[in-house]
Motif scaffolding. Structure first.
Motif, mmCIF file in Angstrom:
data_model
loop_
_atom_site.group_PDB
_atom_site.id
_atom_site.type_symbol
_atom_site.label_atom_id
_atom_site.label_comp_id
_atom_site.label_asym_id
_atom_site.label_seq_id
_atom_site.Cartn_x
_atom_site.Cartn_y
_atom_site.Cartn_z
ATOM 1 N N PRO A 75 14.343 9.884 -23.613
ATOM 2 C CA PRO A 75 15.690 9.761 -23.060
ATOM 3 C C PRO A 75 15.660 9.501 -21.556
ATOM 4 N N ILE A 76 16.696 8.826 -21.056
ATOM 5 C CA ILE A 76 16.850 8.603 -19.624
ATOM 6 C C ILE A 76 17.152 9.918 -18.915
ATOM 7 N N ASN A 77 18.031 10.717 -19.477
ATOM 8 C CA ASN A 77 18.452 11.964 -18.837
ATOM 9 C C ASN A 77 17.495 13.100 -19.205
ATOM 10 N N TYR A 78 16.586 13.403 -18.302
ATOM 11 C CA TYR A 78 15.662 14.508 -18.536
ATOM 12 C C TYR A 78 15.343 15.162 -17.190
ATOM 13 N N GLY A 79 14.795 16.341 -17.240
ATOM 14 C CA GLY A 79 14.433 17.049 -16.015
ATOM 15 C C GLY A 79 13.140 17.809 -16.203
ATOM 16 N N ARG A 80 12.607 18.299 -15.089
ATOM 17 C CA ARG A 80 11.396 19.115 -15.133
ATOM 18 C C ARG A 80 11.656 20.420 -14.397
ATOM 19 N N ALA A 81 11.334 21.505 -15.043
ATOM 20 C CA ALA A 81 11.540 22.836 -14.475
ATOM 21 C C ALA A 81 10.199 23.424 -14.064
ATOM 22 N N LYS A 82 10.076 23.754 -12.780
ATOM 23 C CA LYS A 82 8.875 24.402 -12.269
ATOM 24 C C LYS A 82 9.115 25.905 -12.319
ATOM 25 N N GLU A 83 8.480 26.568 -13.286
ATOM 26 C CA GLU A 83 8.767 27.964 -13.589
ATOM 27 C C GLU A 83 7.607 28.869 -13.177
ATOM 28 N N LEU A 84 7.938 30.098 -12.815
ATOM 29 C CA LEU A 84 6.912 31.107 -12.568
ATOM 30 C C LEU A 84 6.276 31.479 -13.892
ATOM 31 N N ALA A 85 4.960 31.422 -13.959
ATOM 32 C CA ALA A 85 4.253 31.530 -15.235
ATOM 33 C C ALA A 85 4.001 32.978 -15.640
ATOM 34 N N VAL A 86 3.764 33.145 -16.930
ATOM 35 C CA VAL A 86 3.413 34.448 -17.506
ATOM 36 C C VAL A 86 2.180 35.014 -16.795
ATOM 37 N N CYS A 112 7.375 49.615 -7.034
ATOM 38 C CA CYS A 112 7.462 48.998 -8.354
ATOM 39 C C CYS A 112 6.589 47.752 -8.434
ATOM 40 N N ILE A 113 5.859 47.626 -9.536
ATOM 41 C CA ILE A 113 5.090 46.430 -9.854
ATOM 42 C C ILE A 113 5.780 45.731 -11.029
ATOM 43 N N LEU A 114 6.106 44.452 -10.846
ATOM 44 C CA LEU A 114 6.759 43.664 -11.882
ATOM 45 C C LEU A 114 5.753 42.660 -12.442
ATOM 46 N N THR A 115 5.571 42.662 -13.754
ATOM 47 C CA THR A 115 4.647 41.744 -14.424
ATOM 48 C C THR A 115 5.430 40.841 -15.367
ATOM 49 N N LEU A 116 5.296 39.535 -15.192
ATOM 50 C CA LEU A 116 6.043 38.584 -16.003
ATOM 51 C C LEU A 116 5.396 38.430 -17.384
ATOM 52 N N HIS A 117 6.192 38.669 -18.423
ATOM 53 C CA HIS A 117 5.741 38.464 -19.801
ATOM 54 C C HIS A 117 6.352 37.208 -20.408
ATOM 55 N N ASP A 118 7.211 36.534 -19.674
ATOM 56 C CA ASP A 118 7.763 35.226 -20.020
ATOM 57 C C ASP A 118 7.811 34.402 -18.743
ATOM 58 N N ASN A 119 7.961 33.096 -18.884
ATOM 59 C CA ASN A 119 8.197 32.268 -17.713
ATOM 60 C C ASN A 119 9.559 32.591 -17.111
ATOM 61 N N VAL A 120 9.610 32.699 -15.789
ATOM 62 C CA VAL A 120 10.864 32.978 -15.086
ATOM 63 C C VAL A 120 11.324 31.697 -14.395
ATOM 64 N N PHE A 121 12.588 31.339 -14.627
ATOM 65 C CA PHE A 121 13.140 30.124 -14.027
ATOM 66 C C PHE A 121 14.500 30.403 -13.409
ATOM 67 N N PHE A 122 14.681 29.957 -12.182
ATOM 68 C CA PHE A 122 15.997 29.847 -11.542
ATOM 69 C C PHE A 122 15.887 28.705 -10.543
ATOM 70 N N ALA A 123 16.919 27.885 -10.466
ATOM 71 C CA ALA A 123 16.852 26.646 -9.678
ATOM 72 C C ALA A 123 17.052 26.943 -8.199
ATOM 73 N N THR A 124 15.944 27.172 -7.498
ATOM 74 C CA THR A 124 16.012 27.389 -6.059
ATOM 75 C C THR A 124 16.268 26.078 -5.326
ATOM 76 N N ARG A 125 15.553 25.034 -5.748
ATOM 77 C CA ARG A 125 15.705 23.704 -5.151
ATOM 78 C C ARG A 125 15.811 22.667 -6.259
ATOM 79 N N GLU A 126 16.719 21.718 -6.097
ATOM 80 C CA GLU A 126 16.892 20.636 -7.060
ATOM 81 C C GLU A 126 16.570 19.328 -6.350
ATOM 82 N N MET A 127 15.405 18.757 -6.683
ATOM 83 C CA MET A 127 14.927 17.537 -6.035
ATOM 84 C C MET A 127 14.824 16.440 -7.086
ATOM 85 N N GLY A 128 15.905 15.687 -7.246
ATOM 86 C CA GLY A 128 15.930 14.671 -8.285
ATOM 87 C C GLY A 128 15.904 15.319 -9.650
ATOM 88 N N ILE A 129 14.869 15.010 -10.435
ATOM 89 C CA ILE A 129 14.759 15.593 -11.774
ATOM 90 C C ILE A 129 13.910 16.863 -11.778
#
Length: 269
Positions: free
Chosen positions: A120-131, A6-23
């Protein structure tokens, strides 16, 4: 039983929190086989309750035979999905507003101390697998299996295209002994007669994977350059669409007997 490439091709950004390093919330470049299995075979093979309440509402139930939605249903259907290996991938980092919860931080009004800047003070950054990122995985399943052409995966329910090629039985060989599996594996799903000798560890929840593993045991083997099966491979190639044959690796080594929770008591309870 059949082996599906199977070949999987991303048509949207895929995100799941593998590691949480601060924000920063980082997504691992590999796709875990447990989450991928739910995405591929929910509803048709794994029951999907409309609503969960009580203790099971926020509790993972991967190998919990007391829960209605678990991976043990796929063991009964003789289906197993291997983790997905990245063929080529890229990342995109997005900034988001974090929830205002007591255990994370206290929100501040603009102008208060610590909130001099206009965000805002409370914010985060998500490093996502790209399309456009592409992945390879394998599925061992019966011949009449239904593999969807589109699935949803990750926290954002990203859309992913699935292109499947069934590898004919006459191209598969069964062997036993030492071998190297270049494809990532879930060690909790390996059969008891498979010994892990050397490996690289991929740390990610809910269970770490291994890659480039040297193993001992029974395994499936294919070789596109095998002179004895050259005609069979040429016949197989003629049946595929242009470009599909090149997607299949020259050699495939996969352990036999893998099933969900093979190394966990919950699988046999």
């Amino acid at each position: 039983m059949a082996l599906y490439h199977c070949i999987l091709t991303l048509h949207d950004n895929v995100f799941f929190a593998t590691r949480e390093m601060g924000i920063l919330y980082e997504t691992e470049k590999y796709l875990h086989n447990w989450g991928l299995s739910f995405a591929l075979f929910s509803v048709d093979y794994i029951p999907q309750p409309y609503r969960l309440q009580g203790e099971l509402a926020q509790k993972p139930t991967y190998l919990d035979n007391k829960a209605e939605r678990n991976l043990l249903h796929l063991n009964q259907a003789e289906i197993y999905v291997f983790p997905a290996h990245p063929i080529h991938w890229s990342y995109q980092i997005n900034t988001f507003k974090s929830a205002q919860v007591a255990y994370y931080g206290k929100s501040k009004q603009f102008g208060d101390k610590g909130a001099e800047k206009n965000y805002p003070i409370n914010y985060g950054r998500a490093k996502e697998l790209a399309v456009g990122s592409q992945y390879r995985t394998y599925i061992i399943a019966p011949d009449d299996i239904k593999i969807p052409h589109w699935i949803r995966l990750g926290k954002w329910a990203a859309k992913i295209k699935v292109e499947t090629i069934k590898i004919p039985d006459n191209l598969l060989k069964n062997k036993s002994g030492n071998y190297i599996c270049s494809h990532p594996l879930n060690p909790l799903d390996l059969a008891s007669n498979t010994r892990i000798l050397l490996y690289n560890r991929i740390v990610m929840p809910p269970a770490s994977l291994i890659s480039q593993a040297q193993l001992n045991g029974e395994y499936l083997f294919t070789n596109k350059k095998d002179d004895k099966q050259k005609q069979d491979w040429e016949t197989f190639q003629s049946q595929l669409n242009p470009g599909e044959y090149e997607q299949i690796p020259e050699q495939i080594h996969l352990p036999q007997g893998a099933f969900y929770g093979a190394g966990n008591l919950a699988a046999t309870a």
